[in-house]
Design an enzyme around this catalytic site. Structure first.
Site, short mmCIF file in Angstrom:
data_model
loop_
_atom_site.label_atom_id
_atom_site.label_comp_id
_atom_site.label_asym_id
_atom_site.label_seq_id
_atom_site.Cartn_x
_atom_site.Cartn_y
_atom_site.Cartn_z
N GLU A 193 -9.46 -3.57 -6.71
CA GLU A 193 -9.09 -2.35 -5.66
C GLU A 193 -9.35 -1.20 -6.44
O GLU A 193 -9.12 -0.89 -7.75
CB GLU A 193 -7.57 -2.80 -5.44
CG GLU A 193 -7.34 -4.10 -4.53
CD GLU A 193 -6.00 -3.77 -3.86
OE1 GLU A 193 -5.53 -2.62 -3.27
OE2 GLU A 193 -5.16 -4.91 -3.97
N HIS A 231 -7.45 -5.70 -0.54
CA HIS A 231 -6.29 -4.96 -0.44
C HIS A 231 -5.16 -5.83 0.50
O HIS A 231 -5.60 -6.17 1.36
CB HIS A 231 -6.35 -3.53 0.18
CG HIS A 231 -5.42 -2.57 0.34
ND1 HIS A 231 -4.78 -2.06 -0.91
CD2 HIS A 231 -4.89 -1.97 1.19
CE1 HIS A 231 -3.89 -1.09 -0.51
NE2 HIS A 231 -3.95 -1.16 0.71
N SER A 233 0.92 -1.15 -0.03
CA SER A 233 -0.05 -0.16 0.03
C SER A 233 1.00 1.25 0.10
O SER A 233 1.78 1.57 -0.81
CB SER A 233 -0.88 0.00 1.21
OG SER A 233 -1.92 0.79 0.89
#
Length: 308
Positions: free
Chosen positions: A246, A276, A152
Site C-alpha cells: 500500500e 487496501h 483508511s
C-alpha cells in the site's frame, strides 16, 4: 503464498475499483456508485442485522446504523468510523465489515454516517465522531466498554478522535483498531511514491483531490488530520493492520512508531499481497478471514484483562 481467491480479489480491485475511483470525480456520484458496488462485492451474512438510529448529545446528533451479528456476549460496542478519504463511504459500503467485527468480537457495533467533504470539510467529520462518542457515554457505555475502530480515512479519524478524547479528559476507550490507516496528510512517507505502481486500489490523484476537499485550506500538519503528529501519552492499546504494497504503508509504520514513542502498547500487522482494507473481503479469501481473526483475538484479549 497468496491464495488463489485473494489473487482474484486483487485483480478485481486493481482493474475495476482503482480505475473507477480515479475516473469518477463527482463525489455524490462516486458515493452512489460505491454503495451499489458494495452490494455485490462485500458479503452480507444471514444473521447480520442493521438498524438505523441517531447518536445525539448536547443538542447535536449524527445519523448512524447499528451493525450487529448474532447475540453479543460482552457489554461493549465498537464505534466504527468508515473510510472513503473523508469524501465517500457510509453504511452502504461498510456496514457488513462493522457487523462482522461485532460478531467475532462478541460486541455490538455502531457506524456513524459523519458529514463528508467537500460539502462539509474538516472538522465536520471529527465533530460528528466526537458527538457519537459522547452519545455512547450518555447511553451508559463506560469508556472501557468502547472500541474505536476504522479503516483508511476512518482509521485516521479514529486517532484524531482519540486525541480529542485525551485532550478533553473524557473516559478513554478500551482499545483502537486501525485498518490501512491514512494518518499523514502531508504525504511524507517514502511509500507514498515508492508503492505508487504496486498499490492496488488508491490512485494518487484521488488522495490528493480528497485531501484538498477535506482540508479546504487547513493545515495538513495538524495532528487532527495527521495523527502521526499527535501526542498519545496515556492512550489505550492499538492494533494496526496494513497491506505490504500500500502507498499508506509508511503511514502505518509512522503511526505505530508515534504510539510506541508515547509509551502506548501497539501491535502492527503487515500482510503482503493484499489490497487496501482487505478485511472487507471476509468470507472470500483466507487472507481476509485471517485479518478478521487477528482483530477478534486482539479485541478479546483487551476485554479479558483484569480491569474489564
Amino acid at each position: 503464498m497468496v491464495s488463489f481467491a485473494q489473487r482474484m480479489i486483487n485483480a478485481r480491485v486493481r482493474y475495476l475499483e482503482k480505475p473507477l475511483i480515479a475516473c469518477v470525480t463527482h463525489q455524490p456520484s462516486l458515493r452512489w456508485v460505491s454503495g451499489i458496488y458494495a452490494r455485490f462485492a462485500y458479503k452480507t451474512q444471514s444473521d447480520m442485522q442493521f438498524t438505523r438510529t441517531r447518536l445525539g448529545h448536547g443538542g447535536l446528533s449524527v445519523p448512524a446504523v447499528w451493525c450487529d451479528q448474532g447475540t453479543p456476549h460482552r457489554n461493549g460496542v465498537i464505534l466504527y468510523l468508515h473510510g472513503g478519504a473523508y469524501t465517500v463511504g457510509g453504511a452502504a459500503s461498510h456496514k457488513q465489515l462493522a457487523a462482522r467485527l461485532a460478531g467475532v468480537c462478541g460486541l455490538r457495533a455502531v457506524l456513524p454516517e459523519y458529514r463528508l467533504a467537500p460539502e462539509y470539510p474538516f472538522p465536520a467529520g471529527l465533530d460528528d465522531a466526537f458527538t457519537a462518542y459522547h452519545a455512547l457515554l450518555a447511553k451508559g457505555y463506560e469508556g472501557g466498554h468502547i472500541v474505536l475502530a476504522g479503516d483508511s480515512a476512518g482509521a485516521g479519524l479514529a486517532y484524531a478522535l482519540l486525541l480529542r478524547i485525551l485532550g478533553g479528559d473524557l473516559p478513554k476507550p478500551r482499545c483502537v483498531i486501525a485498518i490501512s490507516p491514512w494518518a499523514d496528510m502531508q504525504f511524507t512517507s517514502p511509500t507514498f511514491q515508492d508503492n505508487k505502481r504496486a498499490e492496488m486500489m488508491l490512485p494518487h490523484s484521488w488522495l490528493k483531490r480528497a485531501r484538498r476537499m477535506y482540508l479546504a485550506g487547513d493545515d495538513p500538519a495538524s495532528p487532527f488530520v495527521s495523527p502521526i503528529n499527535g501526542d498519545f501519552t496515556g492512550a489505550p492499546p492499538s492494533l494496526i493492520l496494513i497491506g505490504g504494497e500500500e502507498v499508506l504503508l509508511g503511514d502505518a509504520h509512522k503511526m505505530a512508531a508515534r504510539l510506541e514513542q508515547d509509551g502506548v502498547e501497539v501491535a502492527l500487522i503487515v500482510q503482503p499481497d493484499v489490497p487496501h482494507i482487505w478485511p472487507m473481503h471476509f468470507g472470500q479469501s483466507a487472507e481476509s478471514d485471517r485479518a478478521i481473526d487477528d482483530i477478534a483475538r486482539f479485541t478479546r484479549s483487551q476485554f479479558n484483562t483484569p480491569s474489564a
